[in-house]
Design a protein around this motif. Sequence first.
Motif, PDB file in Angstrom:
ATOM      1  N   THR A 131       0.836  -1.199   0.000  1.00 48.01           N
ATOM      2  CA  THR A 131       0.000   0.000   0.000  1.00 48.01           C
ATOM      3  C   THR A 131       0.871   1.250   0.000  1.00 48.01           C
ATOM      4  OG1 THR A 131      -1.731  -1.168   1.195  1.00 48.01           O
ATOM      5  CG2 THR A 131      -1.815   1.229   1.237  1.00 48.01           C
ATOM      6  N   PHE A 132       1.890   1.262   0.848  1.00 45.91           N
ATOM      7  CA  PHE A 132       2.795   2.407   0.909  1.00 45.91           C
ATOM      8  C   PHE A 132       3.528   2.601  -0.412  1.00 45.91           C
ATOM      9  CE2 PHE A 132       7.102   4.052   1.749  1.00 45.91           C
ATOM     10  CZ  PHE A 132       6.757   5.317   2.192  1.00 45.91           C
ATOM     11  N   ALA A 133       4.007   1.517  -1.000  1.00 52.04           N
ATOM     12  CA  ALA A 133       4.734   1.609  -2.271  1.00 52.04           C
ATOM     13  C   ALA A 133       3.813   2.114  -3.386  1.00 52.04           C
ATOM     14  CB  ALA A 133       5.329   0.255  -2.638  1.00 52.04           C
ATOM     15  N   GLY A 134       2.566   1.679  -3.379  1.00 52.15           N
ATOM     16  CA  GLY A 134       1.610   2.161  -4.379  1.00 52.15           C
ATOM     17  C   GLY A 134       1.301   3.626  -4.206  1.00 52.15           C
ATOM     18  N   MET A 135       1.147   4.071  -2.962  1.00 50.91           N
ATOM     19  CA  MET A 135       0.903   5.491  -2.711  1.00 50.91           C
ATOM     20  C   MET A 135       2.110   6.320  -3.105  1.00 50.91           C
ATOM     21  SD  MET A 135      -1.246   5.598   0.888  1.00 50.91           S
ATOM     22  CE  MET A 135      -0.075   6.728   1.525  1.00 50.91           C
ATOM     23  N   LYS A 136       3.290   5.830  -2.808  1.00 49.21           N
ATOM     24  CA  LYS A 136       4.521   6.556  -3.140  1.00 49.21           C
ATOM     25  C   LYS A 136       4.657   6.695  -4.655  1.00 49.21           C
ATOM     26  CE  LYS A 136       9.477   6.224  -2.398  1.00 49.21           C
ATOM     27  NZ  LYS A 136      10.539   5.368  -1.872  1.00 49.21           N
ATOM     28  N   LYS A 137       4.338   5.648  -5.364  1.00 42.78           N
ATOM     29  CA  LYS A 137       4.416   5.677  -6.820  1.00 42.78           C
ATOM     30  C   LYS A 137       3.353   6.615  -7.403  1.00 42.78           C
ATOM     31  CE  LYS A 137       4.318   2.595 -10.796  1.00 42.78           C
ATOM     32  NZ  LYS A 137       4.097   1.210 -11.219  1.00 42.78           N
ATOM     33  N   GLY A 138       2.165   6.592  -6.823  1.00 39.13           N
ATOM     34  CA  GLY A 138       1.087   7.453  -7.302  1.00 39.13           C
ATOM     35  C   GLY A 138       1.320   8.919  -7.024  1.00 39.13           C
ATOM     36  N   LEU A 139       1.990   9.226  -5.923  1.00 39.15           N
ATOM     37  CA  LEU A 139       2.245  10.610  -5.555  1.00 39.15           C
ATOM     38  C   LEU A 139       3.531  11.155  -6.161  1.00 39.15           C
ATOM     39  CD1 LEU A 139       1.270  10.486  -1.778  1.00 39.15           C
ATOM     40  CD2 LEU A 139      -0.068  11.423  -3.656  1.00 39.15           C
TER      41      LEU A 139
END
Length: 171
Positions: A131-139
């Motif tokens: 979840t954190f990696a996906g948010m980091k990639k999205g942001l």
Amino acid sequence: MAQKAAKSLASKNAATLNRTHQITVLLHSLFWVLHFVFNRPSALLRYILLTLPALGIEFYLERLGRPRYSPQDGSLKQSGEDMSAKGLTEYMWDVTYWTWGCLVAACVFGDRAWWLYLAVPFWSVYLLWTTFAGMKKGLAGMGGSGEASGETTSKRQQKLEKRGGQRVQHR
């Protein structure tokens, strides 16, 4: 036909919760019967600590999903939340199912099977990391100019910028 979706959700939730409670009572009863019949040395503290999260989740799901009816006329007052929702509800069901599996394994293989419960914290860490990696990639693309964030412009847009940008025609 009023509130057909709410009524079907209420009946589905009630059936799911009733089935969940029956399975829980059956598995815990089986564990205790086998414990007393075969006189297995069981660590009561381990049993309580490892089944308490699933029992707490089951109580929470009961409060969240149980339909409520009006006492006067028996009409549906609130259908409850969807028990098959994605996200946190899905994770809570996973913990409940894994606890049931560990309980069955403890019945069959003994108290060493409780070590299987270590998969739950590892699974939680994995879900948090993804979840954190996906948010980091999205942001990542939200700050700065296009070149700084690695974005490239299309050939058409480059040609338009070379000619001085888009021109608007007025009629």
